[in-house]
Enzyme design. Sequence first.
Site, short mmCIF file in Angstrom:
data_model
loop_
_atom_site.label_atom_id
_atom_site.label_comp_id
_atom_site.label_asym_id
_atom_site.label_seq_id
_atom_site.Cartn_x
_atom_site.Cartn_y
_atom_site.Cartn_z
N ASP A 1 53.58 31.03 30.01
CA ASP A 1 54.17 31.22 28.69
C ASP A 1 54.08 29.97 27.82
O ASP A 1 55.10 29.37 27.43
CB ASP A 1 55.64 31.66 28.83
CG ASP A 1 55.78 32.94 29.62
OD1 ASP A 1 54.94 33.84 29.47
OD2 ASP A 1 56.75 33.03 30.42
N GLU B 1 53.77 44.78 22.70
CA GLU B 1 54.49 44.79 23.97
C GLU B 1 55.57 43.72 24.00
O GLU B 1 56.74 44.01 24.21
CB GLU B 1 53.51 44.59 25.13
CG GLU B 1 54.16 44.56 26.52
CD GLU B 1 54.59 45.93 27.01
OE1 GLU B 1 54.16 46.93 26.40
OE2 GLU B 1 55.36 46.00 27.98
#
Length: 451
Positions: free
Chosen positions: A37, A211
Site C-alpha cells: 500500500d 473497488e
Amino acid sequence: MRRKLTCLLAAVVAALAVVPGAAHADNPIVQHIYTADPAPLVHDGRVYLYTGHDEDGSTYFTMKEWRVWSSSDMVNWTDHGSPMSLSTFSWAKQDAWAGQAVERNGKFYWYVPVVNRATGRMAIGVGVADSPTGPFRDALGRPLVENGEIDPTVFIDDNGQAYLYWGNPNLWYVRLNADMTSYSGGVNQIPLTTAGFGTRPNGGSRPTMYEEGPWVYKRNGTYYNVFAAKCCSEFIAYSTAPGPTGPWTYRGTVMPTQGSSFTNHPGLVDFKGSSYFFYHNGALPGGGGYTRSVAVEKFAYNADGSIPTITMTTGGPPPADTLNPYTRQEAETIAWGSGIETEPASEGGMNVGWIENGDSIKVRTVAFGAGAKSFTARVASAAAGGTIELRLGSATGTVVGRCAVAGTGGWQTWTSVSCPVTGATGTQDLVLRFTGGSGYLFNVNWWQFAA
Ligand SMILES: [Ca+2]
Ligand SMILES: [Ca+2]
C-alpha cells in the site's frame, strides 16, 4: 538476542543465487521486509514513502505497523523504520492498513484505517508529526471519522481546502478543516455511476469498476482519482473530474492485473521533473496476496493529460540523481540488499544487521568524481567482526578497498573503522560485500568516503 535468519531472507539469498540478472533489479523497492500500500510524498527534495508491513508468512492482511522510507533518486531507499503502529492509537485493535501522509504548515498528517476496538468497525485515525519520518502521535485520541470503510487518501487543493476520500465498497469524502484533524459539511458520498467509474462485468452489488484504494490529486486543473478496480484480482484504473467532488468520468486502465498479488494500490507523484507510479505485487520470494512488496515505475503523462498503461518491471526507474559518497550515507540506504535486515540503532535512526558471510548491499550511481582515497564505516559487533569489501558494479566487481571490522563488545557498541581506497572514480554502482566467519559478523550504521 539476535533473531534467526528468516525464511524470507533465506529465500531471497537462494533466489539471487539462481536468477540471472536479479542483482541488477531494483524492484521491489525493499527486499528485507514485505511492504504494501505505497503512499509517496515529495517534501524538500526527497520522496518519502509510507507503507504498510505484511508480516513474514502472513496468511491474511496481518499488519501491526506502518513503515517510512525515503529517497533522493528513486533507486536508493533509506529505511526509517516504523514511526507509527497500532500502539500509537490507544483505541485501535488491529489492521494497520493502507493510509496516506501529507504536509501542512510544517506538520505531517498520516491518515490510516484501523479497527476501532470499541465498535469493532474500521475507522480512520490520524497521526501527526513534526518530521516526515516521525515519530507520529495520535492527533485526536479517537477516530477522525468512522463508517466501517477503509483506504483514506488526502488531497489539499490550490485554494487550501483539504479533502479526505476513502471507501470500500463505497466512496466517501469529507472537507477537512485547516487543522487537518476535523471536518465541516458532514460525510459525503460520491455516487458510483458506471459513467464515473466504469462498468464491472457481472458486477452485481458492485456495478462499477471502483473497488478500493483511491488516490486523489490534481494536475493542470484536472482532478484525478486513481483506484484499485474490480476484484479479484484487482487492476488499477482511474477517473477524472473538473472539480474535487466530481462529476467523475471513467478513463480506463493504468496498470493491468499483474504480479501475483490479488490486490494492488496506487500512489503517484512528480519528482525531479519526472512522474512516478507506485504499486505493490508479490514479487519477493515467498510473496503473494498477503506478503506483498512495493515497487515503482517511471512514466510520462500523454499530451492530453491521460495516463498511459504502465506495466510492472523488475528493473524499476532509472536513477533520478546521483548519490554523494563524501557525505555521511546511512548503511540502511539501499538499492538492493541481499541477506541483511535492519533495526533501530542506539545512536539514532536505523542500522543494518544480521550480516553474514557473503551478504551485500548495492548502492546505485555513487558519484566518486576524481576519486576516493579512504572509506570510513560506523560499525559494532558482539562477535569477531569481519571485512567490508568495497566493489564496483556488482558483488563480483572490482575491489577498491577492504575494511577490517573487529569485535566491539556489543551489537550496539559503535566505533568507526577506516581503510584506504584506490580506483573508485566517476559514477559507479557500489556494492558493500561482507565477509568473515560463520554466524553474524557485525552491524553497520553509516559510511562515508573521503576524497
Ligand atoms: Ca544475513
Ligand atoms: Ca544508520
